[in-house]
Motif scaffolding. Sequence first.
Motif, short mmCIF file in Angstrom:
data_model
loop_
_atom_site.label_atom_id
_atom_site.label_comp_id
_atom_site.label_asym_id
_atom_site.label_seq_id
_atom_site.Cartn_x
_atom_site.Cartn_y
_atom_site.Cartn_z
N ASP A 339 0.86 -1.28 -0.12
CA ASP A 339 -0.08 -0.03 0.06
C ASP A 339 0.81 1.13 -0.08
OD1 ASP A 339 0.88 -0.82 2.32
OD2 ASP A 339 -0.83 0.39 3.60
N ARG A 340 2.02 1.20 0.26
CA ARG A 340 3.09 2.35 0.32
C ARG A 340 3.30 2.99 -1.04
NH1 ARG A 340 7.27 2.09 4.12
NH2 ARG A 340 7.69 4.17 3.20
N LEU A 341 3.11 2.10 -2.00
CA LEU A 341 3.15 2.31 -3.54
C LEU A 341 2.06 2.98 -4.07
CD1 LEU A 341 4.57 -1.34 -4.60
CD2 LEU A 341 5.98 0.71 -3.82
N ILE A 342 1.09 3.10 -3.29
CA ILE A 342 -0.28 3.47 -4.14
C ILE A 342 -0.57 5.09 -3.94
CG2 ILE A 342 -2.84 3.35 -3.98
CD1 ILE A 342 -2.48 0.24 -3.27
N GLY A 343 -1.01 5.77 -4.88
CA GLY A 343 -1.45 7.14 -4.81
C GLY A 343 -3.01 6.77 -5.52
N HIS A 344 -3.93 7.57 -4.93
CA HIS A 344 -5.38 7.48 -5.30
C HIS A 344 -5.75 8.36 -6.05
CE1 HIS A 344 -5.57 4.25 -2.08
NE2 HIS A 344 -6.07 3.48 -2.92
N PHE A 345 -6.66 8.39 -7.12
CA PHE A 345 -7.01 9.24 -7.80
C PHE A 345 -8.73 9.06 -8.16
CE2 PHE A 345 -2.58 9.07 -8.90
CZ PHE A 345 -2.34 10.34 -9.27
N ALA A 346 -9.49 10.09 -8.37
CA ALA A 346 -10.99 10.02 -8.65
C ALA A 346 -10.53 9.57 -10.18
CB ALA A 346 -11.33 11.29 -8.59
N PHE A 347 -11.88 8.61 -10.48
CA PHE A 347 -12.05 8.11 -11.75
C PHE A 347 -11.71 9.16 -12.83
CE2 PHE A 347 -15.29 5.69 -14.64
CZ PHE A 347 -13.97 5.11 -15.41
N GLU A 348 -12.38 10.23 -12.62
CA GLU A 348 -12.49 11.29 -13.75
C GLU A 348 -11.20 11.91 -14.07
OE1 GLU A 348 -14.81 10.90 -11.48
OE2 GLU A 348 -14.77 12.46 -10.20
N ASP A 349 -10.28 11.58 -12.99
CA ASP A 349 -8.94 12.30 -13.35
C ASP A 349 -7.74 11.07 -13.52
OD1 ASP A 349 -9.64 14.83 -12.19
OD2 ASP A 349 -9.19 14.28 -10.12
N ILE A 350 -8.41 10.27 -14.61
CA ILE A 350 -7.64 9.05 -15.02
C ILE A 350 -6.31 9.43 -15.69
CG2 ILE A 350 -9.19 8.88 -17.12
CD1 ILE A 350 -8.19 5.89 -17.04
N ASN A 351 -6.59 10.68 -16.43
CA ASN A 351 -5.44 11.39 -17.22
C ASN A 351 -4.34 11.91 -16.31
OD1 ASN A 351 -6.23 10.40 -19.92
ND2 ASN A 351 -7.91 12.15 -19.69
N ALA A 352 -4.82 12.41 -15.25
CA ALA A 352 -3.70 13.06 -14.36
C ALA A 352 -3.09 11.82 -13.53
CB ALA A 352 -4.22 13.86 -13.17
N ALA A 353 -3.88 10.65 -13.38
CA ALA A 353 -3.33 9.41 -12.82
C ALA A 353 -1.99 8.78 -13.74
CB ALA A 353 -4.20 8.50 -12.38
N ILE A 354 -2.44 8.98 -14.91
CA ILE A 354 -1.43 8.37 -15.65
C ILE A 354 -0.19 9.14 -15.93
CG2 ILE A 354 -0.94 7.91 -18.27
CD1 ILE A 354 -3.93 7.03 -18.41
N ALA A 355 -0.48 10.70 -15.72
CA ALA A 355 0.64 11.53 -16.02
C ALA A 355 1.47 11.38 -14.73
CB ALA A 355 0.09 13.06 -16.02
N ALA A 356 1.04 11.19 -13.72
CA ALA A 356 1.50 10.84 -12.43
C ALA A 356 2.48 9.48 -12.35
CB ALA A 356 0.52 10.92 -11.24
N SER A 357 1.95 8.60 -13.02
CA SER A 357 2.90 7.50 -13.31
C SER A 357 4.01 7.78 -14.36
CB SER A 357 1.77 6.37 -13.83
OG SER A 357 2.49 5.30 -14.45
N GLU A 358 3.76 8.51 -15.18
CA GLU A 358 4.70 8.42 -16.40
C GLU A 358 5.86 9.55 -15.55
OE1 GLU A 358 2.23 9.58 -19.62
OE2 GLU A 358 2.71 7.41 -20.58
N SER A 359 5.69 10.48 -14.92
CA SER A 359 6.55 11.47 -14.54
C SER A 359 7.28 10.64 -13.15
CB SER A 359 5.96 12.76 -13.79
OG SER A 359 5.23 12.38 -12.67
N GLY A 360 6.73 9.39 -12.87
CA GLY A 360 7.48 8.89 -11.65
C GLY A 360 6.90 9.29 -10.29
N LYS A 361 6.09 10.20 -10.27
CA LYS A 361 5.56 10.91 -9.11
C LYS A 361 4.86 9.87 -8.10
CE LYS A 361 2.96 14.55 -7.76
NZ LYS A 361 2.10 15.55 -8.26
#
Length: 373
Positions: A339-361
């Motif tokens: 669970d230490r690896l997880i960052g939560h996002f709202a469904f409608e923020d899927i593109n922001a979630a992807i950006a956070a993954s791609e930037s390594g954040k």
Amino acid sequence: MTQSARAAICAGKGASFTLADITLDELRPDELRVRMVACGICHTDLAVRDGQLPIPLPMVLGHEGAGIVEEVGAEVTVARPGDRVVMSFNSCGHCPSCDVDAPTYCYNFFPHNWTGTRADGSPTLFCEGEPLNGNFFGQSSFATHAIAHERNVVRVPEDMANVPLDVLAPLGCGLMTGAGAVLRSMKVRAGLPIAVWGTGTVGMAAIMAAKIAGADPIIAIDIHDERLAMARELGATHTLNGREDVAAAIKALCPAGLAYAFDTTGVNRLIEGAFTLLAPKGILGLVGASDMRDELTFNEAALMGGGRTVMGILGGDSDIAGFVQELMAYYRAGRFPYDRLIGHFAFEDINAAIAASESGKVIKPVLRIAPEA
Ligand code: CXF
Ligand code: ZN
């Protein structure tokens, strides 16, 4: 009965995801309809978006779904309406791999997971009355509702009732792959050295599993120092920044060589370098996504003479239910704190979630699709 739903659709190569209204087909006897609560985002979703895999777009992606069963077909025994479930990949159940509980190597993996339809070619999803590609990993979970199958659903045991589905969701892919590679594929033994290249979800899961297995030392390699710091917290005994002379450092730490080298990067140069660091009987496990045209070169005398193994690994050789439930038990016991690896996002923020993954954040973004209750 059909079911209307809201889904994030990837329209084409490189496109961002857009939310749209869709309809789910009626269930077949071996299918379940799941009201989605959460879904992790995996690099494979992004590889499909980028056209790196032969998978048709537009499609509803998402393959780390968790939710609550709403309806089941007549032949389903794995779960009942109201059950909390986690989903993984689908398989045929009747090929030489499935026969020996190795469904990650299902001979019919493609038609059951990647063609955009059921294996018989029928669509599971519709948009504006037209078929829409779905059934991605037997689920297409970037949606409020998904059709899953008897073979890719894992019921969450009662003793996990207090763990939210938005924590359980990602167990069905990257975590199972990294942990399974160590515990199942390479069968890492206590007291022997392992090095893990790459500390994304798969690498971190491997490091946590290596600690469970009692490997020593556990060496993590990455180019991001914050990730290496986290790797140490999760079980790495040593960390190396890839910009250093990694080979020299590993030789100094393990003069007899590595019993296990695990590559999550898919980078040829790193894989071939890792091979040269193996001890006799050493195993080099490969899970990283690489260019489909890549070829690897190894010294034959070193491969044969030392009885070394280069092992391709899919899904950590997980049999799904058994292993996912084993990982849940490790989590509950505090031995697999993913669970230490997880960052939560709202469904409608899927593109922001992807950006956070791609930037390594964020290492493992998880979408919150709907509340559990
Ligand atoms: C998969 C590949 C096939 C087996 C399960 C996991 N990877 C997904 O990202
Ligand atoms: Zn995945």
